[in-house]
Design a protein around this motif. Structure first.
Motif, PDB file in Angstrom:
ATOM      1  N   ARG A  73     -15.892  -1.888 -22.881  1.00 30.56           N
ATOM      2  CA  ARG A  73     -15.518  -0.643 -22.519  1.00 30.56           C
ATOM      3  C   ARG A  73     -14.191  -0.607 -22.947  1.00 30.56           C
ATOM      4  NH1 ARG A  73     -12.614   2.642 -20.825  1.00 30.56           N
ATOM      5  NH2 ARG A  73     -11.525   0.985 -19.471  1.00 30.56           N
TER       6      ARG A  73
ATOM      7  N   ARG B 163      -9.559   4.574 -30.759  1.00 33.58           N
ATOM      8  CA  ARG B 163      -8.941   5.382 -31.417  1.00 33.58           C
ATOM      9  C   ARG B 163      -8.872   5.415 -32.868  1.00 33.58           C
ATOM     10  NH1 ARG B 163      -5.938   3.751 -27.122  1.00 33.58           N
ATOM     11  NH2 ARG B 163      -5.964   5.007 -25.240  1.00 33.58           N
TER      12      ARG B 163
ATOM     13  N   GLY C 256      -7.071  13.565 -22.225  1.00 38.27           N
ATOM     14  CA  GLY C 256      -6.540  14.226 -20.904  1.00 38.27           C
ATOM     15  C   GLY C 256      -6.429  15.696 -21.082  1.00 38.27           C
TER      16      GLY C 256
ATOM     17  N   ASN D 120      -2.529  12.670 -29.777  1.00 36.32           N
ATOM     18  CA  ASN D 120      -3.981  12.608 -30.359  1.00 36.32           C
ATOM     19  C   ASN D 120      -4.540  13.051 -31.418  1.00 36.32           C
ATOM     20  OD1 ASN D 120      -4.488  11.221 -27.608  1.00 36.32           O
ATOM     21  ND2 ASN D 120      -4.240  13.619 -26.628  1.00 36.32           N
TER      22      ASN D 120
ATOM     23  N   SER E 245     -10.958   2.302 -24.811  1.00 37.75           N
ATOM     24  CA  SER E 245     -10.410   3.388 -25.461  1.00 37.75           C
ATOM     25  C   SER E 245     -10.401   3.418 -27.028  1.00 37.75           C
ATOM     26  CB  SER E 245      -9.357   4.200 -24.832  1.00 37.75           C
ATOM     27  OG  SER E 245      -9.320   4.331 -23.759  1.00 37.75           O
TER      28      SER E 245
ATOM     29  N   CYS F  33     -12.989   8.073 -26.936  1.00 38.94           N
ATOM     30  CA  CYS F  33     -11.530   7.955 -26.375  1.00 38.94           C
ATOM     31  C   CYS F  33     -11.324   9.139 -25.580  1.00 38.94           C
ATOM     32  CB  CYS F  33     -10.561   8.151 -27.478  1.00 38.94           C
ATOM     33  SG  CYS F  33      -8.810   8.312 -27.032  1.00 38.94           S
ATOM     34  N   GLN F  34     -11.185   9.026 -24.489  1.00 34.90           N
ATOM     35  CA  GLN F  34     -10.962  10.168 -23.565  1.00 34.90           C
ATOM     36  C   GLN F  34      -9.674  10.970 -23.935  1.00 34.90           C
ATOM     37  OE1 GLN F  34     -12.262   9.446 -19.553  1.00 34.90           O
ATOM     38  NE2 GLN F  34     -13.003   7.347 -19.932  1.00 34.90           N
TER      39      GLN F  34
ATOM     40  N   TYR G 200     -12.567  18.374 -19.670  1.00 33.45           N
ATOM     41  CA  TYR G 200     -12.376  17.346 -20.245  1.00 33.45           C
ATOM     42  C   TYR G 200     -12.762  17.060 -21.526  1.00 33.45           C
ATOM     43  CZ  TYR G 200     -10.956  12.467 -19.324  1.00 33.45           C
ATOM     44  OH  TYR G 200     -10.243  11.181 -19.181  1.00 33.45           O
TER      45      TYR G 200
HETATM   46  C1  LIG Z   1      -7.793  11.169 -17.112  1.00 40.40           C
HETATM   47  C2  LIG Z   1      -7.466  10.277 -18.629  1.00 40.40           C
HETATM   48  C3  LIG Z   1      -6.882  11.066 -19.526  1.00 40.40           C
HETATM   49  C4  LIG Z   1      -6.740  10.397 -20.707  1.00 40.40           C
HETATM   50  N1  LIG Z   1      -6.236  10.556 -21.906  1.00 40.40           N
HETATM   51  C5  LIG Z   1      -6.064  10.374 -22.956  1.00 40.40           C
HETATM   52  C6  LIG Z   1      -5.452  10.829 -24.217  1.00 40.40           C
HETATM   53  O1  LIG Z   1      -4.961  11.946 -24.034  1.00 40.40           O
HETATM   54  N2  LIG Z   1      -5.262   9.964 -25.343  1.00 40.40           N
HETATM   55  C7  LIG Z   1      -5.534   9.010 -25.511  1.00 40.40           C
HETATM   56  O2  LIG Z   1      -5.338   8.253 -26.465  1.00 40.40           O
HETATM   57  N3  LIG Z   1      -6.026   8.204 -24.380  1.00 40.40           N
HETATM   58  C8  LIG Z   1      -6.523   8.690 -23.124  1.00 40.40           C
HETATM   59  N4  LIG Z   1      -6.879   8.087 -22.103  1.00 40.40           N
HETATM   60  C9  LIG Z   1      -7.358   6.709 -22.302  1.00 40.40           C
HETATM   61  C10 LIG Z   1      -6.429   5.875 -21.559  1.00 40.40           C
HETATM   62  O3  LIG Z   1      -4.938   5.797 -22.106  1.00 40.40           O
HETATM   63  C11 LIG Z   1      -6.928   4.586 -21.538  1.00 40.40           C
HETATM   64  O4  LIG Z   1      -8.242   4.744 -20.549  1.00 40.40           O
HETATM   65  C12 LIG Z   1      -5.879   3.572 -20.729  1.00 40.40           C
HETATM   66  O5  LIG Z   1      -5.073   3.314 -21.581  1.00 40.40           O
HETATM   67  C13 LIG Z   1      -6.991   2.104 -20.541  1.00 40.40           C
HETATM   68  O6  LIG Z   1      -7.146   1.543 -21.910  1.00 40.40           O
HETATM   69  P1  LIG Z   1      -8.811   1.336 -21.927  1.00 40.40           P
HETATM   70  O7  LIG Z   1      -9.497   2.495 -21.684  1.00 40.40           O
HETATM   71  O8  LIG Z   1      -8.876   0.765 -23.497  1.00 40.40           O
HETATM   72  O9  LIG Z   1      -9.173   0.279 -21.137  1.00 40.40           O
HETATM   73  C14 LIG Z   1      -7.338   8.867 -21.071  1.00 40.40           C
HETATM   74  C15 LIG Z   1      -7.957   8.392 -19.772  1.00 40.40           C
HETATM   75  C16 LIG Z   1      -8.199   9.120 -18.735  1.00 40.40           C
HETATM   76  C17 LIG Z   1      -9.076   8.526 -17.614  1.00 40.40           C
END
Ligand SMILES: Cc1cc2nc3c(=O)[nH]c(=O)nc-3n(C[C@H](O)[C@H](O)[C@H](O)COP(=O)(O)O)c2cc1C
Length: 400
Positions: free
Chosen positions: A200, A204, A349, A291, A202, A346-347, A370
């Motif tokens: 799991r 990109r 925000g 992003n 993120s 990729c989430q 979201y």
């Molecule tokens: C509420 C929330 C908002 C996020 N927004 C962004 C975002 O705008 N751009 C991005 O690249 N990652 C975004 N992320 C991903 C986080 O950066 C990422 O989950 C965190 O750095 C941990 O890395 P991993 O998911 O690879 O373990 C977001 C995650 C969450 C939970």
């Protein structure tokens, strides 16, 4: 600085302290451990305490230095005075275009064309980038004026990437009290468990090959709802079993086999995509600078939207919070499953959803929650050496 440099040679990045306080003796608790509460607050010099911001009147020195280096490379000179006029330094229109392109590559920020000639020095370019960063971060974090959200206004925001990184390393989310503790057991951290963590992530960057239709359909089927004796059964919970959060998709041309470009609604009971706006196009400007590249690479976007009419009659003012929680559960479910389908997610925000609201046939009671960006990946988890995954068990020793 010397102490910091020495520690940087010895410790991983996150363990290098961001501030030092010199004391003759350490305060101790009655049972002889370091009394963290008795330690003085470190003074951070660049706003990383969360209590002070950095003035953008003068752009961050490191940033100015980076841009000066970039400009010096383009103009093929050794060093540049940040205040010198670029045209006086011999820059022509091709050089200016190259500087704008390189800035975009390095900082994910495009100097607006109309400003290129008025931003005539390295200092002016740095200041412009800096102001833009402040504007975007402030917009992204515009906090509600009532409720717990308003408490966030007690903190000055930190804008500069370096300062934000430093703040992250402080791990303010962890309680640091010297409480007596109970050590818990855990399964052995073997390669399988490490893989569970790594699968799991993120994502990109995505493959530009079309994502096979079945892979994408099966991936979305984690959100499919079944019926148990006429009641909705889903893989995530929802307040009162109401399921007010809806998923809308934007598919780019030729990125998912057998799916035309446009916007769709995912019907979870029928497991079907309903076509809303064929051939709709979404511009990268929907997203914050950070992003935009991820969006460019992505094959699809998913927008989670709450239908207040489906929840507010039962939960009133709690409805938005409940919708956000549900959106989080939905995202986590897909996030955990994505790598099984060689899909990366990729989430995101925040985005300027109002720009594209008209593409989804929404009413006034639909609230944007979201966004997720996704696409095909070539591997199921990022290539991280399993030996690099360890248990962080030394924070109790006072290293953070
Ligand atoms: C509420 C929330 C908002 C996020 N927004 C962004 C975002 O705008 N751009 C991005 O690249 N990652 C975004 N992320 C991903 C986080 O950066 C990422 O989950 C965190 O750095 C941990 O890395 P991993 O998911 O690879 O373990 C977001 C995650 C969450 C939970």
């Amino acid at each position: 600085d010397e102490l910091k440099r020495d520690l940087q040679d010895l410790l991983p990045d996150y363990m290098v302290p961001s501030a030092f306080v010199f004391l003759d003796t350490l305060p101790l608790t009655t049972n002889g451990k370091v009394d963290r509460k008795g330690l003085p607050e470190p003074q951070l010099d660049s706003g990383a305490s969360g209590q002070s911001g950095t003035s953008s009147e003068v752009a961050n020195a490191a940033l100015t230095q980076q841009i000066a280096q970039l400009v010096a490379d383009v103009l093929k000179v050794d060093a540049i005075d940040p205040n010198a006029n670029l045209l006086d330094l011999g820059a022509n229109s091709i050089d200016i275009a190259r500087i704008a392109n390189l800035m975009e590559q390095q900082f994910q920020y495009r100097v607006p064309i109309k400003d290129v000639y008025s931003l005539s020095s390295v200092g002016a370019l740095a200041k412009n980038y800096d102001d833009q960063l402040v504007k975007e971060t402030t917009q992204q974090s515009s906090s509600p004026s009532t409720g717990d959200g308003a408490l966030a206004a007690d903190f000055k925001m930190i804008f500069h990437p370096e300062d934000r990184k430093q703040f992250k390393h402080l791990r303010r989310g962890l309680r640091q009290e010297n409480w007596d503790s109970v050590k818990l057991t855990a399964p052995e951290l073997d390669d399988a468990l490490k893989q569970t963590y790594l699968s799991r992530y993120s994502c990109r960057t995505f493959s530009s090959d079309p994502l096979p239709f079945d892979r994408f359909s099966h991936f979305l089927s984690h959100w499919r709802q079944l019926l148990v004796k006429g009641q909705t059964k889903s893989r995530y919970g929802s307040a009162g079993g109401l399921y007010p959060v809806q998923a809308y998709l934007y598919i780019k041309p030729d990125r998912i086999s057998g799916l035309k470009a446009g916007t769709y609604y995912y019907h979870p009971l029928e497991h079907q995509l309903k076509i809303i706006t064929p051939d709709a196009e979404i511009d990268r400007d929907l997203h914050a600078s950070i992003n935009k590249d991820t969006f460019d690479q992505s094959a699809f976007s998913i927008f989670l939207v709450g239908e207040l009419a489906a929840i507010a009659p039962l939960y009133g003012e709690l409805s938005r919070d409940f919708c956000l929680l549900e959106a989080g559960l939905m995202s986590q479910l897909l996030d955990l499953s994505a790598s099984d389908h060689q899909i990366g997610l990729c989430q995101i925000g925040s985005c300027d959803f109002e720009q594209i609201r008209h593409l989804f046939a929404l009413n006034d009671h639909h609230i944007y929650l979201y966004c997720l960006l996704g696409g095909a990946t070539d591997q199921s988890s990022p290539l991280v050496d399993l030996d690099a995954v360890t248990i962080h068990d030394d924070w109790e020793e006072g290293t953070l």
